[in-house]
Design an enzyme around this catalytic site. Structure first.
Site, PDB file in Angstrom:
ATOM      1  CG  HIS A 113      -1.578   0.964   1.516  1.00  0.00           C
ATOM      2  ND1 HIS A 113      -2.327   1.925  -0.050  1.00  0.00           N
ATOM      3  CD2 HIS A 113      -2.559   0.669   2.269  1.00  0.00           C
ATOM      4  CE1 HIS A 113      -3.293   2.429   0.808  1.00  0.00           C
ATOM      5  NE2 HIS A 113      -3.708   2.771   1.639  1.00  0.00           N
ATOM      6  CG  HIS A 172      -3.481   1.117  -9.759  1.00  0.00           C
ATOM      7  ND1 HIS A 172      -5.332   1.181  -9.204  1.00  0.00           N
ATOM      8  CD2 HIS A 172      -2.949   2.003  -8.745  1.00  0.00           C
ATOM      9  CE1 HIS A 172      -5.641   1.439  -7.962  1.00  0.00           C
ATOM     10  NE2 HIS A 172      -4.158   2.182  -7.573  1.00  0.00           N
ATOM     11  CG  ASP A 182       2.739   4.820  -5.238  1.00  0.00           C
ATOM     12  OD1 ASP A 182       2.754   5.676  -4.489  1.00  0.00           O
ATOM     13  OD2 ASP A 182       2.170   3.904  -5.630  1.00  0.00           O
TER      14      ASP A 182
HETATM   15  C1  LIG Z   1      -0.893  -2.991  -8.123  1.00  0.00           C
HETATM   16  C2  LIG Z   1      -1.374  -4.635  -8.120  1.00  0.00           C
HETATM   17  C3  LIG Z   1      -0.715  -5.566  -7.023  1.00  0.00           C
HETATM   18  C4  LIG Z   1      -2.293  -5.061  -8.820  1.00  0.00           C
HETATM   19  O1  LIG Z   1      -3.136  -6.528  -9.629  1.00  0.00           O
HETATM   20  P1  LIG Z   1      -3.826  -6.722  -9.754  1.00  0.00           P
HETATM   21  O2  LIG Z   1      -4.930  -6.272 -10.502  1.00  0.00           O
HETATM   22  O3  LIG Z   1      -4.386  -7.967  -8.245  1.00  0.00           O
HETATM   23  O4  LIG Z   1      -3.133  -7.234 -11.288  1.00  0.00           O
HETATM   24  P2  LIG Z   1      -2.289  -9.443 -10.600  1.00  0.00           P
HETATM   25  O5  LIG Z   1      -1.649  -9.343  -9.998  1.00  0.00           O
HETATM   26  O6  LIG Z   1      -4.034  -9.640 -11.183  1.00  0.00           O
HETATM   27  O7  LIG Z   1      -1.789  -8.742 -12.385  1.00  0.00           O
HETATM   28  C5  LIG Z   1      -3.000  -9.432 -13.898  1.00  0.00           C
HETATM   29  C6  LIG Z   1      -1.863  -9.497 -14.321  1.00  0.00           C
HETATM   30  O8  LIG Z   1      -0.800  -8.565 -14.809  1.00  0.00           O
HETATM   31  C7  LIG Z   1       0.295  -9.373 -14.865  1.00  0.00           C
HETATM   32  N1  LIG Z   1       1.079  -7.875 -13.932  1.00  0.00           N
HETATM   33  C8  LIG Z   1       0.681  -6.496 -13.115  1.00  0.00           C
HETATM   34  N2  LIG Z   1       1.014  -6.030 -12.110  1.00  0.00           N
HETATM   35  C9  LIG Z   1       2.699  -6.157 -12.671  1.00  0.00           C
HETATM   36  C10 LIG Z   1       3.576  -5.524 -13.227  1.00  0.00           C
HETATM   37  N3  LIG Z   1       3.694  -4.351 -12.273  1.00  0.00           N
HETATM   38  N4  LIG Z   1       4.502  -6.355 -13.352  1.00  0.00           N
HETATM   39  C11 LIG Z   1       4.724  -6.838 -14.606  1.00  0.00           C
HETATM   40  N5  LIG Z   1       3.752  -7.415 -13.752  1.00  0.00           N
HETATM   41  C12 LIG Z   1       2.417  -7.737 -13.767  1.00  0.00           C
HETATM   42  C13 LIG Z   1       0.725 -10.337 -13.440  1.00  0.00           C
HETATM   43  O9  LIG Z   1       1.932 -11.138 -13.905  1.00  0.00           O
HETATM   44  C14 LIG Z   1      -1.001 -11.120 -14.529  1.00  0.00           C
HETATM   45  O10 LIG Z   1      -0.516 -12.067 -15.248  1.00  0.00           O
HETATM   46  P3  LIG Z   1      -0.690 -13.063 -15.568  1.00  0.00           P
HETATM   47  O11 LIG Z   1      -2.432 -12.409 -15.881  1.00  0.00           O
HETATM   48  O12 LIG Z   1      -0.118 -13.342 -17.243  1.00  0.00           O
HETATM   49  O13 LIG Z   1      -0.552 -13.487 -14.515  1.00  0.00           O
HETATM   50  C15 LIG Z   1      -0.190  -5.305  -9.031  1.00  0.00           C
HETATM   51  O14 LIG Z   1      -0.195  -4.700 -10.639  1.00  0.00           O
HETATM   52  C16 LIG Z   1       1.588  -5.092  -8.618  1.00  0.00           C
HETATM   53  O15 LIG Z   1       2.059  -5.536  -8.327  1.00  0.00           O
HETATM   54  N6  LIG Z   1       1.940  -3.387  -8.632  1.00  0.00           N
HETATM   55  C17 LIG Z   1       3.577  -3.369  -9.183  1.00  0.00           C
HETATM   56  C18 LIG Z   1       3.192  -3.063  -7.496  1.00  0.00           C
HETATM   57  C19 LIG Z   1       2.769  -1.126  -7.321  1.00  0.00           C
HETATM   58  O16 LIG Z   1       2.916  -0.454  -8.205  1.00  0.00           O
HETATM   59  N7  LIG Z   1       2.306  -1.150  -6.020  1.00  0.00           N
HETATM   60  C20 LIG Z   1       1.559   0.258  -6.192  1.00  0.00           C
HETATM   61  C21 LIG Z   1      -0.514   0.173  -6.115  1.00  0.00           C
HETATM   62  S1  LIG Z   1      -1.100   1.940  -6.323  1.00  0.00           S
END
Ligand SMILES: CC(C)(COP(=O)(O)OP(=O)(O)OC[C@H]1O[C@@H](n2cnc3c(N)ncnc32)[C@H](O)[C@@H]1OP(=O)(O)O)[C@@H](O)C(=O)NCCC(=O)NCCS
Length: 424
Positions: free
Chosen positions: A263, A302, A358
């Protein structure tokens, strides 16, 4: 086409038509047909746990509005204190209302001496400033016993003003202590953000004058972070608030939620990632490694935004303004290259992964001299306004205590076995 769905219980053939409102259905309507049947929704990704009039977010279209006002307009023309007023009161203030609000907040920036002496100075010398903040906010409830009168409008307003006003003081105090610098008292002749910068950086000069470009940039960052509807920390605020705990205890819980790297810690992860990449030459191979499943591109993707995060667009411009004063953050070129490659790459396009807020905020904070440990603390200062807006709304709606169901997956009933008869 009817705006409703029909569900049928195949065990007895009974059907029920449920209206679709705002794209969703009411769980209590379902329960009429299916008493005792619940919805399995870990992470609450498909559950609206409340009604809220504070913030509108459309992740597909990249829209964010506070009380109906587009974030772009607020970031351009407003100030953090005005946005805090808007979030808390539902309307922009008149000139008189704003003056009273600003004056009230300014008059409450000081913390009780014992908060500093007994609590903050009681921490271990290398305490993490966010850990200190979580505890200090909780400790405030022991100084303001009237905070328990959460249904007394006067008391509620007073605690809200105290929290908005004291967060920067606590935040700066936590930083100063963690680096062995003496506490700096608020200078109430300064505006909100400049006052915070004075408490952060003042050394021996009689009066700290923050660079106006940097003070404004921080104010814009505060506006962008002031609320984001039902995120993890706001949900923590609402869940604890639903038990009718005082607002300091609720805010401490929200701060604790913000402490987690998923977060409030994402921008720190971006800086660590960019530092690890180290040079422009390494960017393509890093992106390839991410595509092969080795880690994630921090600051990308996101849970809600499936297009460019509108806050990330604004922040990019703010970054340019800050770097014109501080000099360019050497990691910026790596960030830009990373963004350029990722935005053209099928892997990121097909998964709708765009830079989020971020991706750039950490670069700005770092250029302004904030240590990485302060990043979640910087997030908590403005988000306090959003947390409190949701807390007020929750109390006014007189909602039930938060108490989700569970799917029990543990053992069937079994008899207690005395210790000497248990298998080793
Ligand atoms: C923010 C976050 C947790 C959202 O996750 P989510 O909506 O649950 O998405 P998922 O984890 O289900 O990912 C969906 C797909 O995109 C990919 N993916 C998501 N974020 C990614 C990233 N930052 N880099 C590479 N691949 C990513 C996943 O590997 C998944 O691929 P797949 O379908 O081949 O398995 C995720 O995008 C992430 O970890 N981002 C990096 C951390 C970050 O910047 N957080 C701040 C948020 S404000």
């Amino acid at each position: 086409m009817a705006e409703s769905i029909t569900i049928t219980d195949n065990r007895n053939g009974q059907s029920l038509e449920i209206p679709l409102e705002n794209g969703g259905v009411s769980a209590s309507d379902f329960s009429k047909l299916l008493p005792g049947v619940w919805f399995y929704d870990p992470g609450l990704t498909a559950t609206a746990a409340c009604e809220s009039a504070v913030t509108f977010l459309d992740g597909d279209a990249g829209i964010l509005r506070y009380r109906g006002y587009p974030i772009e307009q607020l970031a351009e023309d407003s100030t953090f204190l005005e946005v805090a007023y808007l979030l808390l009161n539902g309307e922009l203030p008149t000139t008189t209302e704003y003056e009273v609000w600003e004056q009230e907040v300014t008059l409450h920036t000081f913390i009780h001496e014992n908060v500093r002496k007994r609590f903050l100075e009681g921490f271990h010398y290398d305490a993490h400033p966010m850990g200190m903040l979580v505890s200090a906010v909780a400790a405030l409830s022991t100084f303001y016993l009237d905070a328990k009168d959460i249904f007394d409008p006067e008391s509620r307003d007073k605690q809200i003003i105290r929290l908005i006003a004291k967060m920067p003081t606590l935040a700066a105090a936590a930083h100063r202590f963690s680096v062995g610098m003496p506490f700096v008292y608020p200078d109430n002749s300064l505006p909100f953000t400049s006052n915070f910068l004075s408490m952060m950086w003042k050394i021996a000069e009689p009066r700290f004058e923050a660079d106006p470009v940097l003070a404004r940039a921080l104010d814009v960052l505060f506006i962008l972070h002031a609320d984001h509807e039902q995120n993890c920390s706001t949900t923590a605020m609402r869940v604890v608030g639903s038990s009718h705990a005082d607002p300091y205890s609720c805010c401490a819980a929200a701060c604790a939620a913000l402490y987690g790297p998923r977060h409030g810690g994402a921008n720190e992860a971006v800086i660590r990632m960019l530092t690890e990449i180290g040079s422009l030459d390494n960017v393509p191979s890093f992106v390839e490694a991410v595509k092969q499943g080795h880690g994630r591109l921090q600051g990308f993707g996101h849970r809600v935004y499936k297009s460019y995060d509108p806050r990330a667009k604004i922040i990019k411009r703010t970054a340019d303004e800050v770097f014109s004063i501080t000099g360019k953050n050497p990691l910026l070129d790596i960030a830009l290259k990373l963004e350029e490659i990722a935005l053209k790459d099928e892997y990121f396009i097909s998964r709708r992964l765009y830079p989020n807020v971020d991706f750039y905020s950490g670069l700005i904070y770092q250029a302004m001299g904030f240590p990485l440990e302060m990043f979640p603390v910087l997030f908590a200062i403005p988000r306090t306004a959003g947390w409190l807006a949701h807390w007020q709304e929750l109390l006014d709606q007189d909602t039930k205590i938060a108490r989700p169901r569970q799917l029990y997956i543990g053992p069937e009933p079994r008899d207690y076995v005395p210790i000497d008869q248990r298998r080793s």
